[in-house]
Write an enzyme that holds these catalytic residues in place. Structure first.
Site, short mmCIF file in Angstrom:
data_model
loop_
_atom_site.label_atom_id
_atom_site.label_comp_id
_atom_site.label_asym_id
_atom_site.label_seq_id
_atom_site.Cartn_x
_atom_site.Cartn_y
_atom_site.Cartn_z
N TYR A 1 -9.30 -13.22 -45.83
CA TYR A 1 -8.61 -11.93 -45.82
C TYR A 1 -9.61 -10.81 -46.06
O TYR A 1 -10.54 -10.93 -46.86
CB TYR A 1 -7.53 -11.89 -46.92
CG TYR A 1 -6.82 -10.54 -47.00
CD1 TYR A 1 -5.76 -10.23 -46.17
CD2 TYR A 1 -7.27 -9.55 -47.89
CE1 TYR A 1 -5.15 -8.98 -46.20
CE2 TYR A 1 -6.66 -8.31 -47.94
CZ TYR A 1 -5.60 -8.02 -47.09
OH TYR A 1 -5.01 -6.80 -47.13
N LYS B 1 -0.04 -3.93 -39.41
CA LYS B 1 1.40 -3.72 -39.28
C LYS B 1 1.77 -2.47 -38.49
O LYS B 1 2.73 -2.47 -37.71
CB LYS B 1 2.05 -3.71 -40.66
CG LYS B 1 2.12 -5.12 -41.25
CD LYS B 1 2.39 -5.15 -42.72
CE LYS B 1 1.21 -4.81 -43.58
NZ LYS B 1 0.06 -5.75 -43.48
N GLN C 1 -4.83 -4.95 -43.34
CA GLN C 1 -3.66 -4.15 -43.71
C GLN C 1 -3.26 -3.20 -42.55
O GLN C 1 -2.12 -2.77 -42.47
CB GLN C 1 -3.98 -3.34 -44.97
CG GLN C 1 -2.87 -2.44 -45.44
CD GLN C 1 -3.10 -1.95 -46.85
OE1 GLN C 1 -2.85 -2.66 -47.81
NE2 GLN C 1 -3.62 -0.75 -46.98
N HIS D 1 0.83 -1.22 0.00
CA HIS D 1 0.00 0.00 0.00
C HIS D 1 0.86 1.26 0.00
O HIS D 1 0.43 2.30 0.46
CB HIS D 1 -0.95 0.04 1.20
CG HIS D 1 -1.69 -1.23 1.44
ND1 HIS D 1 -2.91 -1.51 0.88
CD2 HIS D 1 -1.34 -2.33 2.16
CE1 HIS D 1 -3.30 -2.72 1.26
NE2 HIS D 1 -2.36 -3.24 2.03
N LYS E 1 16.48 21.59 -10.17
CA LYS E 1 15.76 20.38 -10.55
C LYS E 1 16.59 19.38 -11.35
O LYS E 1 17.38 19.75 -12.20
CB LYS E 1 14.55 20.77 -11.41
CG LYS E 1 13.46 21.43 -10.59
CD LYS E 1 12.51 20.40 -10.09
CE LYS E 1 11.12 20.88 -10.26
NZ LYS E 1 10.12 20.12 -10.68
N GLU F 1 9.42 8.97 -16.58
CA GLU F 1 8.01 9.37 -16.76
C GLU F 1 7.51 8.96 -18.14
O GLU F 1 6.36 8.53 -18.31
CB GLU F 1 7.86 10.87 -16.56
CG GLU F 1 8.13 11.30 -15.12
CD GLU F 1 8.28 12.81 -15.00
OE1 GLU F 1 7.26 13.47 -14.81
OE2 GLU F 1 9.41 13.30 -15.10
N SER G 1 15.21 21.82 -15.40
CA SER G 1 14.04 22.66 -15.60
C SER G 1 14.52 23.98 -16.16
O SER G 1 15.59 24.47 -15.81
CB SER G 1 13.33 22.87 -14.26
OG SER G 1 12.59 24.07 -14.29
N ASN H 1 15.06 16.29 -13.25
CA ASN H 1 13.80 15.58 -13.49
C ASN H 1 14.02 14.20 -14.11
O ASN H 1 14.87 14.04 -14.98
CB ASN H 1 12.90 16.41 -14.41
CG ASN H 1 12.41 17.67 -13.74
OD1 ASN H 1 12.27 17.71 -12.52
ND2 ASN H 1 12.15 18.70 -14.52
N1 ARG Z 1 -1.05 -4.60 -48.41
C1 ARG Z 1 -1.89 -5.72 -48.09
C2 ARG Z 1 -1.89 -5.97 -46.59
O1 ARG Z 1 -1.01 -5.52 -45.94
C3 ARG Z 1 -1.40 -6.93 -48.79
C4 ARG Z 1 -2.44 -7.94 -49.04
C5 ARG Z 1 -3.39 -7.43 -50.05
N2 ARG Z 1 -4.28 -8.44 -50.53
C6 ARG Z 1 -5.37 -8.16 -51.21
N3 ARG Z 1 -6.09 -9.13 -51.58
N4 ARG Z 1 -5.70 -6.93 -51.46
O2 ARG Z 1 -2.75 -6.60 -46.06
#
Ligand code: ARG
Length: 471
Positions: A326, A334, A331, A165, A292, A299, A286, A294
């Protein structure tokens, strides 16, 4: 450099049935090249493996295969040397690479996409990327463990208040406290290792979703890309993003661990605690208050957990409810993973620097340990052990003695034996042995406990478990 199409050309890659090119806004929303160019190396590696398999199974000629591989190597060099011109009109890394390949080797390039689709291609590239990223993160986590273990060794016997605590609970050693983080980070590493092991099935050859009529050899591509096996189901192969989610989940837990340590650093650097002084290299001043120092880096590490957890949430919500197989939604996968990887890389480096270069003030930690009646449990344990008192009763007696010390504004060990005897007449002089902080920590020698000798052994064990190559 990213070039845009300004004219109304149809896409050379899939524009066969279209009579006009995309609206510029369409191009903008559709393109992912600004993000997925980071998959370039993996894309080329996977294409070379695919090409090699196409030759070995007799699906394309050896002459074409040689031309394709030579061309892919040339593209790889252009990208590595920053000479490659990425094009938004070509949407993504897969079409950018293939289109440049066609410019370099001509007709043969068109045969590379036999028996594959961007769907299995992107899943393969992305898995390869995450697998590499796990390896890099593992070394970084290990480096942080190393810095913590070194400090733990230096401070195996340095006492500090242990908190629950955020109230002083019992004396502990700083070494023990730091080794707790080494354990957390060890679990993080094993979560990432699980992710890398589970993802290691190759999607390549699943094609768009249903497999292919060409006599491909999926075992061959899987093996040459270092996968354990091909994915068993072509539909799962192209629609699965569990590996990205697992990376982000493990990353989120890691970011939470880093943010907890960061919070402790912020506390330890504050005047109230003053346990830790960060090196100049990891402190900021600061602009108005010259005194200071910091802990900005701490943080920011504390804050950036929000980002990584946000990345996990973003992808979970993106994938949730997607029908097989898909969809372009995927897309978006990523950017979240790249952002989390970059954030974690930065946070781990900053944390390792702060820990490795920080200076702990053992005297100050000892001073504060003496203040909060941290040895009250030791007194209660003494009453149980020596006088045979039931623990609950010992708890009450100790509570009354603590109250006396509090009223007298002194520590437990500063009370006279007479004062203690007013609460429990059987208390003898040797009670003072357990009221000292050093004796207190020394006595906690149970397995996993905070005693300095335990910590020294735990340091040696941690070096073996986490820093030496397994074998
Ligand atoms: N740039 C697309 C992605 O990252 C690649 C796959 C695209 N496939 C499609 N059938 N349009 O997902």
């Amino acid at each position: 450099m990213t070039k845009k199409t300004t004219d109304n050309q149809t896409s050379t890659m899939w524009g066969g049935r279209f009579s006009s090119g995309p609206a510029s806004i369409m191009e903008e929303i559709n393109a992912s090249i600004h993000i997925d160019k980071r998959l370039a190396a993996q894309d080329i590696t996977a294409s070379k493996a695919h090409c090699d398999m196409l030759v070995r199974t007799g699906i394309i000629s050896e002459t074409d295969g040689i031309a394709i591989v030579r061309g892919l190597d040339a593209v790889a060099r252009e990208i590595a040397e920053g000479r490659f011109e990425f094009s938004t009109a070509l949407e993504d890394i897969h079409m950018n690479v293939e289109s440049r390949l066609a410019e370099i080797v001509g007709e043969a390039a068109g045969r590379l996409h036999t028996a594959r689709s961007r769907n299995d291609q992107v899943a393969t590239d992305f898995k390869l990327w995450v697998r590499d990223a796990v390896g890099e993160l593992d070394s970084q986590i290990q480096a942080l463990q190393g810095a913590l273990i070194d400090q733990a060794e230096t401070h195996a016997g340095s006492v500090m208040p242990g908190f629950t605590h955020l109230q002083t609970a019992q004396p502990v050693t700083l070494g023990h406290h730091l080794l707790a983080y080494v354990e957390m980070l060890g679990r993080d590493r094993s979560r990432f290792a699980d992710c890398a092991a589970r993802l290691n099935q190759c999607p390549l050859g699943a094609a768009a979703l249903a497999g292919t009529s060409f006599p491909i050899d999926r075992e061959m591509t899987a093996a040459s890309l270092g996968f354990d096996a091909p994915c068993a189901n072509s539909m799962d192969a192209v629609s699965d993003r569990d590996f990205a989610l697992e990376y982000l989940s493990a990353g989120s837990i890691l970011s939470v661990h880093l943010s907890r340590l960061a919070e402790e650093i912020v506390l330890w650097c504050s005047d109230g605690f003053a346990f830790l002084r960060l090196s100049d290299a990891f402190s900021t001043g600061s602009s108005i208050m010259p005194q200071k120092r910091n802990p900005d880096a701490a943080e920011l590490v504390r804050a950036k957990a929000g980002r990584v957890i946000g990345d996990l949430n973003a992808l979970l919500i993106t994938i949730k409810g997607l029908p097989m197989t898909y969809a372009k939604d995927m897309q978006e996968d990523k950017e979240t993973v790249f952002d989390a990887a970059d954030t974690l890389t930065l946070c781990l480096a900053a944390m390792t620097g702060m820990i490795a270069q920080g200076t702990f003030d053992a005297d100050r930690m000892r001073e504060l340990t003496g203040r909060g009646f941290a040895t009250a449990t030791d007194l209660a344990d003494w009453l149980v052990r020596v006088l045979g008192m039931p623990f609950r009763e010992a708890h009450h007696v100790t509570g009354r003695i603590v109250k006396r010390a509090e009223t007298g504004e002194c520590g437990l060990e500063d009370l006279s034996i007479e004062e203690m005897r007013e609460e429990e007449p059987r208390i003898s002089e040797d009670v003072f042995d357990v009221l000292g902080i050093d004796n207190s920590v020394k006595s906690r020698a149970s397995l996993g406990g905070t005693a300095p000798d335990n910590v020294r052994r735990a340091v040696a064990a941690a070096r073996k478990r986490f820093l030496e190559p397994a074998g």
